[in-house]
Design a protein around this motif. Structure first.
Motif, PDB file in Angstrom:
ATOM      1  N   ASP A  57      -5.520  10.244  13.371  1.00  0.00           N
ATOM      2  CA  ASP A  57      -4.373  10.891  12.733  1.00  0.00           C
ATOM      3  C   ASP A  57      -4.591  10.816  11.227  1.00  0.00           C
ATOM      4  O   ASP A  57      -4.868   9.731  10.689  1.00  0.00           O
ATOM      5  CB  ASP A  57      -3.077  10.183  13.127  1.00  0.00           C
ATOM      6  CG  ASP A  57      -1.881  10.731  12.370  1.00  0.00           C
ATOM      7  OD1 ASP A  57      -1.458  11.858  12.657  1.00  0.00           O
ATOM      8  OD2 ASP A  57      -1.396  10.010  11.459  1.00  0.00           O
ATOM      9  N   PHE A  58      -4.477  11.941  10.530  1.00  0.00           N
ATOM     10  CA  PHE A  58      -4.836  11.970   9.114  1.00  0.00           C
ATOM     11  C   PHE A  58      -3.955  11.044   8.285  1.00  0.00           C
ATOM     12  O   PHE A  58      -4.446  10.328   7.405  1.00  0.00           O
ATOM     13  CB  PHE A  58      -4.764  13.398   8.567  1.00  0.00           C
ATOM     14  CG  PHE A  58      -5.313  13.502   7.171  1.00  0.00           C
ATOM     15  CD1 PHE A  58      -6.667  13.673   6.960  1.00  0.00           C
ATOM     16  CD2 PHE A  58      -4.477  13.394   6.055  1.00  0.00           C
ATOM     17  CE1 PHE A  58      -7.193  13.741   5.671  1.00  0.00           C
ATOM     18  CE2 PHE A  58      -4.986  13.463   4.770  1.00  0.00           C
ATOM     19  CZ  PHE A  58      -6.355  13.634   4.584  1.00  0.00           C
ATOM     20  N   THR A  59      -2.645  11.017   8.538  1.00  0.00           N
ATOM     21  CA  THR A  59      -1.752  10.175   7.743  1.00  0.00           C
ATOM     22  C   THR A  59      -2.121   8.707   7.873  1.00  0.00           C
ATOM     23  O   THR A  59      -2.124   7.954   6.896  1.00  0.00           O
ATOM     24  CB  THR A  59      -0.295  10.398   8.181  1.00  0.00           C
ATOM     25  OG1 THR A  59       0.041  11.786   8.042  1.00  0.00           O
ATOM     26  CG2 THR A  59       0.659   9.566   7.334  1.00  0.00           C
ATOM     27  N   THR A  60      -2.492   8.287   9.100  1.00  0.00           N
ATOM     28  CA  THR A  60      -2.843   6.883   9.342  1.00  0.00           C
ATOM     29  C   THR A  60      -4.135   6.507   8.642  1.00  0.00           C
ATOM     30  O   THR A  60      -4.215   5.498   7.935  1.00  0.00           O
ATOM     31  CB  THR A  60      -2.979   6.630  10.854  1.00  0.00           C
ATOM     32  OG1 THR A  60      -1.750   6.942  11.497  1.00  0.00           O
ATOM     33  CG2 THR A  60      -3.341   5.177  11.129  1.00  0.00           C
ATOM     34  N   ILE A  61      -5.169   7.331   8.809  1.00  0.00           N
ATOM     35  CA  ILE A  61      -6.466   6.986   8.223  1.00  0.00           C
ATOM     36  C   ILE A  61      -6.447   7.172   6.710  1.00  0.00           C
ATOM     37  O   ILE A  61      -7.150   6.460   5.979  1.00  0.00           O
ATOM     38  CB  ILE A  61      -7.596   7.824   8.868  1.00  0.00           C
ATOM     39  CG1 ILE A  61      -8.962   7.210   8.522  1.00  0.00           C
ATOM     40  CG2 ILE A  61      -7.530   9.272   8.441  1.00  0.00           C
ATOM     41  CD1 ILE A  61     -10.122   7.898   9.224  1.00  0.00           C
ATOM     42  N   ALA A  62      -5.631   8.108   6.206  1.00  0.00           N
ATOM     43  CA  ALA A  62      -5.560   8.317   4.760  1.00  0.00           C
ATOM     44  C   ALA A  62      -4.879   7.151   4.067  1.00  0.00           C
ATOM     45  O   ALA A  62      -5.193   6.835   2.915  1.00  0.00           O
ATOM     46  CB  ALA A  62      -4.822   9.618   4.464  1.00  0.00           C
ATOM     47  N   ARG A  63      -3.985   6.479   4.734  1.00  0.00           N
ATOM     48  CA  ARG A  63      -3.246   5.375   4.105  1.00  0.00           C
ATOM     49  C   ARG A  63      -4.150   4.163   3.865  1.00  0.00           C
ATOM     50  O   ARG A  63      -4.164   3.598   2.771  1.00  0.00           O
ATOM     51  CB  ARG A  63      -2.055   4.983   4.976  1.00  0.00           C
ATOM     52  CG  ARG A  63      -1.264   3.809   4.428  1.00  0.00           C
ATOM     53  CD  ARG A  63      -0.063   3.479   5.302  1.00  0.00           C
ATOM     54  NE  ARG A  63       0.618   2.280   4.803  1.00  0.00           N
ATOM     55  CZ  ARG A  63       0.317   1.037   5.191  1.00  0.00           C
ATOM     56  NH1 ARG A  63      -0.648   0.844   6.089  1.00  0.00           N
ATOM     57  NH2 ARG A  63       0.970   0.005   4.686  1.00  0.00           N
ATOM     58  N   ILE A  97       0.855  -1.189   0.000  1.00  0.00           N
ATOM     59  CA  ILE A  97       0.000   0.000   0.000  1.00  0.00           C
ATOM     60  C   ILE A  97       0.892   1.240   0.000  1.00  0.00           C
ATOM     61  O   ILE A  97       1.824   1.324   0.819  1.00  0.00           O
ATOM     62  CB  ILE A  97      -0.928   0.016   1.232  1.00  0.00           C
ATOM     63  CG1 ILE A  97      -1.805  -1.235   1.244  1.00  0.00           C
ATOM     64  CG2 ILE A  97      -1.791   1.272   1.255  1.00  0.00           C
ATOM     65  CD1 ILE A  97      -2.651  -1.373   2.493  1.00  0.00           C
ATOM     66  N   PRO A  98       0.675   2.176  -0.909  1.00  0.00           N
ATOM     67  CA  PRO A  98       1.518   3.381  -0.953  1.00  0.00           C
ATOM     68  C   PRO A  98       1.598   4.089   0.395  1.00  0.00           C
ATOM     69  O   PRO A  98       0.577   4.315   1.049  1.00  0.00           O
ATOM     70  CB  PRO A  98       0.815   4.263  -1.994  1.00  0.00           C
ATOM     71  CG  PRO A  98       0.083   3.295  -2.866  1.00  0.00           C
ATOM     72  CD  PRO A  98      -0.359   2.184  -1.970  1.00  0.00           C
ATOM     73  N   ASP A  99       2.784   4.394   0.803  1.00  0.00           N
ATOM     74  CA  ASP A  99       3.016   5.090   2.070  1.00  0.00           C
ATOM     75  C   ASP A  99       4.172   6.065   1.870  1.00  0.00           C
ATOM     76  O   ASP A  99       5.286   5.626   1.548  1.00  0.00           O
ATOM     77  CB  ASP A  99       3.346   4.083   3.171  1.00  0.00           C
ATOM     78  CG  ASP A  99       3.330   4.706   4.562  1.00  0.00           C
ATOM     79  OD1 ASP A  99       2.858   5.865   4.680  1.00  0.00           O
ATOM     80  OD2 ASP A  99       3.769   4.044   5.519  1.00  0.00           O
ATOM     81  N   PRO A 100       3.984   7.380   1.990  1.00  0.00           N
ATOM     82  CA  PRO A 100       2.760   8.049   2.456  1.00  0.00           C
ATOM     83  C   PRO A 100       1.632   7.975   1.423  1.00  0.00           C
ATOM     84  O   PRO A 100       1.870   7.662   0.257  1.00  0.00           O
ATOM     85  CB  PRO A 100       3.218   9.488   2.659  1.00  0.00           C
ATOM     86  CG  PRO A 100       4.356   9.650   1.710  1.00  0.00           C
ATOM     87  CD  PRO A 100       5.057   8.330   1.676  1.00  0.00           C
ATOM     88  N   PRO A 101       0.397   8.244   1.858  1.00  0.00           N
ATOM     89  CA  PRO A 101      -0.751   8.187   0.939  1.00  0.00           C
ATOM     90  C   PRO A 101      -0.555   9.106  -0.255  1.00  0.00           C
ATOM     91  O   PRO A 101       0.036  10.190  -0.150  1.00  0.00           O
ATOM     92  CB  PRO A 101      -1.918   8.650   1.821  1.00  0.00           C
ATOM     93  CG  PRO A 101      -1.466   8.410   3.211  1.00  0.00           C
ATOM     94  CD  PRO A 101       0.008   8.602   3.232  1.00  0.00           C
ATOM     95  N   LEU A 102      -1.071   8.674  -1.406  1.00  0.00           N
ATOM     96  CA  LEU A 102      -0.869   9.432  -2.637  1.00  0.00           C
ATOM     97  C   LEU A 102      -1.641  10.747  -2.643  1.00  0.00           C
ATOM     98  O   LEU A 102      -1.211  11.728  -3.246  1.00  0.00           O
ATOM     99  CB  LEU A 102      -1.294   8.579  -3.840  1.00  0.00           C
ATOM    100  CG  LEU A 102      -0.485   7.297  -4.050  1.00  0.00           C
ATOM    101  CD1 LEU A 102      -1.060   6.481  -5.196  1.00  0.00           C
ATOM    102  CD2 LEU A 102       0.982   7.642  -4.326  1.00  0.00           C
ATOM    103  N   LEU A 103      -2.808  10.776  -1.979  1.00  0.00           N
ATOM    104  CA  LEU A 103      -3.627  11.993  -1.979  1.00  0.00           C
ATOM    105  C   LEU A 103      -3.624  12.658  -0.609  1.00  0.00           C
ATOM    106  O   LEU A 103      -4.672  12.866   0.009  1.00  0.00           O
ATOM    107  CB  LEU A 103      -5.058  11.660  -2.408  1.00  0.00           C
ATOM    108  CG  LEU A 103      -5.260  11.448  -3.913  1.00  0.00           C
ATOM    109  CD1 LEU A 103      -6.639  10.898  -4.199  1.00  0.00           C
ATOM    110  CD2 LEU A 103      -5.040  12.748  -4.677  1.00  0.00           C
ATOM    111  N   MET A 104      -2.452  12.980  -0.121  1.00  0.00           N
ATOM    112  CA  MET A 104      -2.357  13.708   1.142  1.00  0.00           C
ATOM    113  C   MET A 104      -2.985  15.094   1.037  1.00  0.00           C
ATOM    114  O   MET A 104      -3.340  15.711   2.037  1.00  0.00           O
ATOM    115  CB  MET A 104      -0.893  13.835   1.567  1.00  0.00           C
ATOM    116  CG  MET A 104      -0.339  12.593   2.245  1.00  0.00           C
ATOM    117  SD  MET A 104      -1.173  12.206   3.807  1.00  0.00           S
ATOM    118  CE  MET A 104      -0.655  13.596   4.815  1.00  0.00           C
ATOM    119  N   SER A 105      -3.123  15.597  -0.208  1.00  0.00           N
ATOM    120  CA  SER A 105      -3.759  16.903  -0.401  1.00  0.00           C
ATOM    121  C   SER A 105      -5.217  16.889   0.023  1.00  0.00           C
ATOM    122  O   SER A 105      -5.830  17.947   0.204  1.00  0.00           O
ATOM    123  CB  SER A 105      -3.661  17.322  -1.868  1.00  0.00           C
ATOM    124  OG  SER A 105      -4.248  16.335  -2.714  1.00  0.00           O
TER     125      SER A 105
END
Length: 407
Positions: A256-262, A187-195
Motif C-alpha cells: 500500500d503506497f501510504t504505508t510504505i511511503a510513511r 514520523i509525519p503521517d500522512p507522508p510529506l511527499l505523497m506526490s
C-alpha cells in the motif's frame, strides 16, 4: 607360433561378437518391462527434451541498466513551501550500472541512472544545528543525578558523548553533539511527499548473449520515441512500456503506497530475459515483475524489530562564520532493478548427449525384469537354465571320463 598370431589377429579384426538373447513369454514380466520403458521414454521426451530443453545450449547475458526518475514534489511545513525535484529526492546521485552476468558494478557518473536507488517519500528535518552541548532527548539517556552520566561515555542509541552533567529541566544527560539533537519520535503521517506516487521511472536495459552473438534492448521493435512519449506500463495493456509510475510499481509489488511511503521499504523490479533463439530473435522480449522485498504489508508493525527503510544526510553551511547544518532523516522506497537472463538455442552436442543418456537409462528395464525373472517367479530355475549356459572345467570332464572307463 606365426599361425597362432595370424589367427588371433584375423579373429580380432574380422569377427563380431553379439550377446545371446532369450525370448521369454511371460505376461507379468512383459508388462513390467513395457511400463518401465514407457516411463523412461516419457522422462526423456517430457522432462529432458520438452521441459529442460536438453537439445539446446544455454547462455546468460552481459547486462547494462540505465534508469531515470522524473517528477516534482511540493511540501508545506510550518508555513514554509518547498519544491523537490529529482536532484533532491533520489539517492544516491545516480550512475549508470553495468551487470556482467549476475554481478553489477557502478561506472563513472553519467545522466541520472542506477540499478539500485532510493526515492524519498517522507522525512524529519532538524534545522540550524551547531556543534555544542545540549541535553539528550527523554528516553535516550534519562538521569536524576550527575553520577548517572559518565563523562566521555557514548550510548549506542544516543546522539553524542556525555559530559557528566545531568540536566534538571529534561532529566537527561548532557552531550557534546550537533545541537539541538534530532527528535525522530514522531514520523509525519500522512507522508510529506505523497506526490511521489505520480513520479515516473524510465528503465533502459540492454543484454548481450556472448555465446550466440545476440544483443537485445528492452526498447524492442515498436517501442519508439512516439510510443514512449505517451505510454505507461501496465502488465495487460502495455507490458513492454519502459516507463512506470511509482504508485503502480508499489501496487504491483503488493504494498500500500501510504504505508510504505510513511516508513519506507524496498521493492525489487525484475527484468526477465528468457529467450528461445531457435525462433526469430524479435520474439526475445523482456518481462517485468515486481516483488516487495521488505517489509511485508500483511505483517503487524508491533511484531517487527525494525520497520521500513530510512537513512540520514546533512546539508552543511556557514552562517556568521559558524558551521551549521540542516539534518534530514529520510524515509524512502528503495528500488532494486534485477536483470535475469537465460537464452537457449539448438546444439547437436547436448542433443546427442541427452539421447545417449536416455538410451542408457533404458537398460534399467532389463535389470528389473531380470531380477523378477530369475529370483521372484516360481519357474526361476527353469529361466536360469535357459538364460545361462554353463561350461564344464577340465577337472569335471576328466572325472566323468574316469567314471565312464571304470564302468
Amino acid at each position: 607360433m606365426k599361425s597362432q598370431i595370424t589367427s588371433a589377429l584375423s579373429d580380432f579384426f574380422f569377427e563380431y561378437e553379439t550377446q545371446r538373447q532369450v525370448l521369454v513369454r511371460n505376461r507379468r514380466v512383459g508388462v513390467v518391462c513395457r511400463i518401465i520403458q514407457l516411463g523412461v521414454l516419457a522422462y526423456i521426451i517430457g522432462w529432458v527434451f520438452i521441459y529442460e530443453k536438453g537439445y539446446q545450449s544455454a547462455d546468460t547475458a552481459v547486462s547494462s541498466v540505465f534508469t531515470k526518475m522524473k517528477g516534482v514534489g511540493y511540501t508545506e511545513t510550518n508555513g514554509v513551501e518547498e519544491i523537490w525535484d529529482v536532484a533532491d529526492y533520489v539517492f544516491p546521485s545516480q550512475v549508470r550500472t553495468q551487470c556482467v552476468r549476475s554481478a553489477c558494478r557502478s561506472s563513472t557518473p553519467s545522466s541520472k541512472g542506477d540499478a539500485s536507488f532510493v526515492v524519498m517519500t517522507n522525512y524529519i528535518i532538524t534545522q540550524n544545528q551547531t556543534r555544542g552541548k545540549c541535553p539528550e532527548l527523554p528516553g535516550k539517556h534519562n538521569c536524576t543525578k550527575d553520577s548517572e552520566c559518565e563523562e566521555g561515555r557514548y550510548k549506542r542509541t544516543g546522539n553524542g558523548h556525555m559530559t557528566g552533567v545531568c540536566v534538571p529541566e529534561t532529566k537527561t544527560c548532557e552531550v557534546i553533539a550537533w545541537c539541538p539533537v534530532e527528535n525522530d519520535h514522531t514520523i509525519p503521517d500522512p507522508p510529506l511527499l505523497m506526490s511521489a506516487e505520480n513520479y515516473t521511472l524510465f528503465i533502459k536495459n540492454s543484454v548481450t548473449f556472448p555465446l550466440f552473438g545476440v544483443t537485445r534492448s528492452n526498447l524492442v521493435e515498436g517501442i519508439d520515441g512516439k510510443y514512449i512519449s505517451k505510454c505507461l506500463y501496465h502488465p495487460d495493456t502495455d507490458p513492454l512500456c519502459p516507463i512506470m509510475k511509482l504508485g503502480d510499481i508499489v501496487k504491483f509489488s503488493g504494498f500500500d503506497f501510504t504505508t510504505i511511503a510513511r516508513v519506507g521499504g524496498a521493492i525489487g523490479i525484475v527484468v526477465d530475459w528468457t529467450c528461445n533463439l531457435d525462433v526469430a530473435v524479435k520474439h526475445c522480449k523482456p518481462v517485468y515483475a515486481f516483488h516487495g522485498l521488505y517489509g511485508n504489508p500483511d505483517e503487524k508493525d508491533k511484531v517487527r524489530a525494525s520497520v521500513g527503510y530510512n537513512f540520514r544526510y546533512a546539508k552543511h553551511y556557514m552562517e556568521d562564520r559558524i558551521a551549521k547544518r540542516t539534518l534530514y532523516k529520510v524515509f524512502g522506497i528503495r528500488l532494486d532493478i534485477i536483470v535475469q537472463s537465460l537464452a537457449r538455442k539448438f546444439d547437436i552436442i547436448p542433443t546427442l548427449t541427452a539421447i545417449g543418456s536416455g538410451v542408457g537409462i533404458f537398460g534399467v528395464a532389463t535389470v528389473v525384469c531380470d531380477l523378477v525373472l530369475l529370483h521372484l517367479l516360481p519357474k526361476r530355475k527353469y529361466y536360469k537354465d535357459m538364460k545361462y549356459k554353463y561350461s564344464k572345467t577340465q577337472q569335471q570332464v576328466s572325472f566323468k571320463r574316469v567314471r565312464f572307463e571304470r564302468h
